[in-house]
Design a protein around this motif. Sequence first.
Motif, PDB file in Angstrom:
ATOM      1  N   GLY A  22      -1.130 -50.696  49.587  1.00 34.83           N
ATOM      2  CA  GLY A  22      -0.015 -50.269  48.723  1.00 34.83           C
ATOM      3  C   GLY A  22      -0.012 -51.155  47.490  1.00 34.83           C
ATOM      4  O   GLY A  22       1.028 -51.544  46.959  1.00 34.83           O
ATOM      5  N   GLY A  25       1.979 -50.472  44.272  1.00 38.55           N
ATOM      6  CA  GLY A  25       3.435 -50.355  44.380  1.00 38.55           C
ATOM      7  C   GLY A  25       4.096 -51.558  43.715  1.00 38.55           C
ATOM      8  O   GLY A  25       3.430 -52.547  43.389  1.00 38.55           O
ATOM      9  N   GLY A  28       3.837 -54.456  46.273  1.00 42.70           N
ATOM     10  CA  GLY A  28       2.416 -54.721  46.549  1.00 42.70           C
ATOM     11  C   GLY A  28       1.729 -55.394  45.369  1.00 42.70           C
ATOM     12  O   GLY A  28       0.994 -56.375  45.544  1.00 42.70           O
ATOM     13  N   ARG A  49      -3.888 -45.817  46.644  1.00 45.13           N
ATOM     14  CA  ARG A  49      -4.314 -44.426  46.461  1.00 45.13           C
ATOM     15  C   ARG A  49      -4.890 -44.209  45.076  1.00 45.13           C
ATOM     16  O   ARG A  49      -5.598 -43.252  44.826  1.00 45.13           O
ATOM     17  N   ALA A  94       2.422 -52.857  52.129  1.00 44.89           N
ATOM     18  CA  ALA A  94       3.577 -52.647  51.230  1.00 44.89           C
ATOM     19  C   ALA A  94       3.709 -51.180  50.847  1.00 44.89           C
ATOM     20  O   ALA A  94       4.228 -50.858  49.790  1.00 44.89           O
ATOM     21  N   THR A  95       3.205 -50.308  51.708  1.00 50.52           N
ATOM     22  CA  THR A  95       3.356 -48.873  51.452  1.00 50.52           C
ATOM     23  C   THR A  95       4.739 -48.426  51.939  1.00 50.52           C
ATOM     24  O   THR A  95       5.340 -49.061  52.802  1.00 50.52           O
ATOM     25  N   LEU A 152       6.143 -54.094  55.305  1.00 48.16           N
ATOM     26  CA  LEU A 152       7.418 -53.894  54.635  1.00 48.16           C
ATOM     27  C   LEU A 152       8.239 -52.868  55.410  1.00 48.16           C
ATOM     28  O   LEU A 152       7.847 -51.714  55.535  1.00 48.16           O
ATOM     29  N   SER A 153       9.353 -53.345  55.959  1.00 44.62           N
ATOM     30  CA  SER A 153      10.280 -52.490  56.691  1.00 44.62           C
ATOM     31  C   SER A 153      11.559 -52.393  55.858  1.00 44.62           C
ATOM     32  O   SER A 153      11.486 -52.438  54.620  1.00 44.62           O
ATOM     33  N   TYR A 170      14.612 -41.911  56.563  1.00 45.54           N
ATOM     34  CA  TYR A 170      14.174 -43.263  56.194  1.00 45.54           C
ATOM     35  C   TYR A 170      14.578 -44.262  57.274  1.00 45.54           C
ATOM     36  O   TYR A 170      13.771 -45.084  57.705  1.00 45.54           O
ATOM     37  N   LYS A 174      11.851 -46.383  59.685  1.00 47.75           N
ATOM     38  CA  LYS A 174      11.744 -47.850  59.732  1.00 47.75           C
ATOM     39  C   LYS A 174      12.051 -48.365  61.146  1.00 47.75           C
ATOM     40  O   LYS A 174      11.454 -49.348  61.592  1.00 47.75           O
ATOM     41  N   HIS A 201      12.162 -57.237  55.454  1.00 43.56           N
ATOM     42  CA  HIS A 201      13.104 -56.528  54.570  1.00 43.56           C
ATOM     43  C   HIS A 201      13.186 -57.293  53.249  1.00 43.56           C
ATOM     44  O   HIS A 201      13.647 -58.442  53.224  1.00 43.56           O
ATOM     45  N   GLY A 203      15.082 -56.856  50.632  1.00 46.64           N
ATOM     46  CA  GLY A 203      16.290 -56.768  49.824  1.00 46.64           C
ATOM     47  C   GLY A 203      16.066 -55.699  48.763  1.00 46.64           C
ATOM     48  O   GLY A 203      14.941 -55.205  48.582  1.00 46.64           O
ATOM     49  N   THR A 205      15.006 -54.215  45.655  1.00 40.43           N
ATOM     50  CA  THR A 205      14.030 -54.758  44.705  1.00 40.43           C
ATOM     51  C   THR A 205      13.802 -53.726  43.609  1.00 40.43           C
ATOM     52  O   THR A 205      13.754 -52.519  43.884  1.00 40.43           O
ATOM     53  N   THR A 207      12.038 -51.560  41.871  1.00 42.92           N
ATOM     54  CA  THR A 207      10.774 -50.803  41.888  1.00 42.92           C
ATOM     55  C   THR A 207      11.123 -49.310  41.780  1.00 42.92           C
ATOM     56  O   THR A 207      12.301 -48.950  41.834  1.00 42.92           O
ATOM     57  N   CYS A 208      10.075 -48.481  41.690  1.00 38.04           N
ATOM     58  CA  CYS A 208      10.303 -47.020  41.639  1.00 38.04           C
ATOM     59  C   CYS A 208      11.090 -46.549  42.849  1.00 38.04           C
ATOM     60  O   CYS A 208      11.899 -45.622  42.757  1.00 38.04           O
ATOM     61  N   SER A 210      13.496 -47.926  44.597  1.00 32.87           N
ATOM     62  CA  SER A 210      14.957 -48.147  44.592  1.00 32.87           C
ATOM     63  C   SER A 210      15.613 -47.607  43.326  1.00 32.87           C
ATOM     64  O   SER A 210      16.847 -47.552  43.250  1.00 32.87           O
TER      65      SER A 210
END
Length: 257
Positions: A22, A25, A28, A49, A94-95, A152-153, A170, A174, A201, A203, A205, A207-208, A210
């Motif tokens: 990942g 990401g 990642g 990917r 980190a996927t 990553l959970s 989701y 998890k 976890h 928190g 963060t 990224t795309c 969240s």
Amino acid sequence: MNISTPPPLTHQSKPTCAIVIGANGGIGSAVIDALQAEESLDIIFAISRTTSSADSSSANKTVWLKSDSTETSIEKVCGHIADFAPVIKYVVIATGTLHNQEKQRMPEKRLGQLNKQNLSEVLEVNAMIPLLWLKSLSPLHQKKSDTRIAVLSARVGSIEDNSLGGWYSYRASKAALNMLLKTLAIEYRRRFPAIKIISFHPGTTDTCLSEPFQANVPQGKLFKPAFVASQLLSLMANSPSDGELSFVDWEHKAIPW
Ligand SMILES: NC(=O)c1ccc[n+]([C@@H]2O[C@H](COP(=O)([O-])OP(=O)(O)OC[C@H]3O[C@@H](n4cnc5c(N)ncnc54)[C@H](OP(=O)(O)O)[C@@H]3O)[C@@H](O)[C@H]2O)c1
């Protein structure tokens, strides 16, 4: 499988490596950046990917490998890593998915929004794919390997902590991921007693993943990916091998199951 040029190895036959899945990401890629400073590492295998948007020249020690996360491609990539006969210090998976880019699939607010396709997709990406990677990496471990594995959970996968409801797919994915990792930790306790597995976890963060949900995050609680990566790496470095799965947050605090 796209492969970038590996860095030259001069001082030893078995390179020490980290594997980040990942890799493009938000979290990642921050983990890859943070790992560049780890002097003990010879190679960072960055699996994604898509091909890297980052610099993969000889200026860093990253080898980019492309995988679409099908079982065949996962096995091919792991076979390629095995050719390096590496000592694996870190594995970071980190996927993950919460919504899709077109935002047609958003987390469910109520039962009526649940459908089989979305549920299957989220379970596949968040629970199945990480375990398939760990399965194919398993032959690369030795009895004495002291690899640190972090997946990553998310806190919302905690059954005990679920007071708000919603986000069916989701949350379930998890929780399923945590159960799969717990079962793996029990198996590895016997097979690879020095390996430590962490369900992490990060928190909320920036990224795309969240991005559509950031409006209500309290001030100071939307973390930069670089901060999360640094918290994760210090956690991995300081977690002893105890044969247990740890479910831990960015503050290194245990999360109830
Ligand atoms: N951001 C947060 O607030 C937050 C909070 C709690 C938990 N998490 C967890 O942290 C992890 C990383 O998330 P992030 O915030 O870094 O999100 P992100 O920027 O969206 O990155 C997620 C990465 O997962 C991979 N991925 C997505 N869909 C996939 C698919 N169908 N098949 C294979 N790989 C796929 C992609 O990696 P490539 O592009 O490299 O292929 C993607 O870039 C996830 O497991 C997420 O659940 C994040």
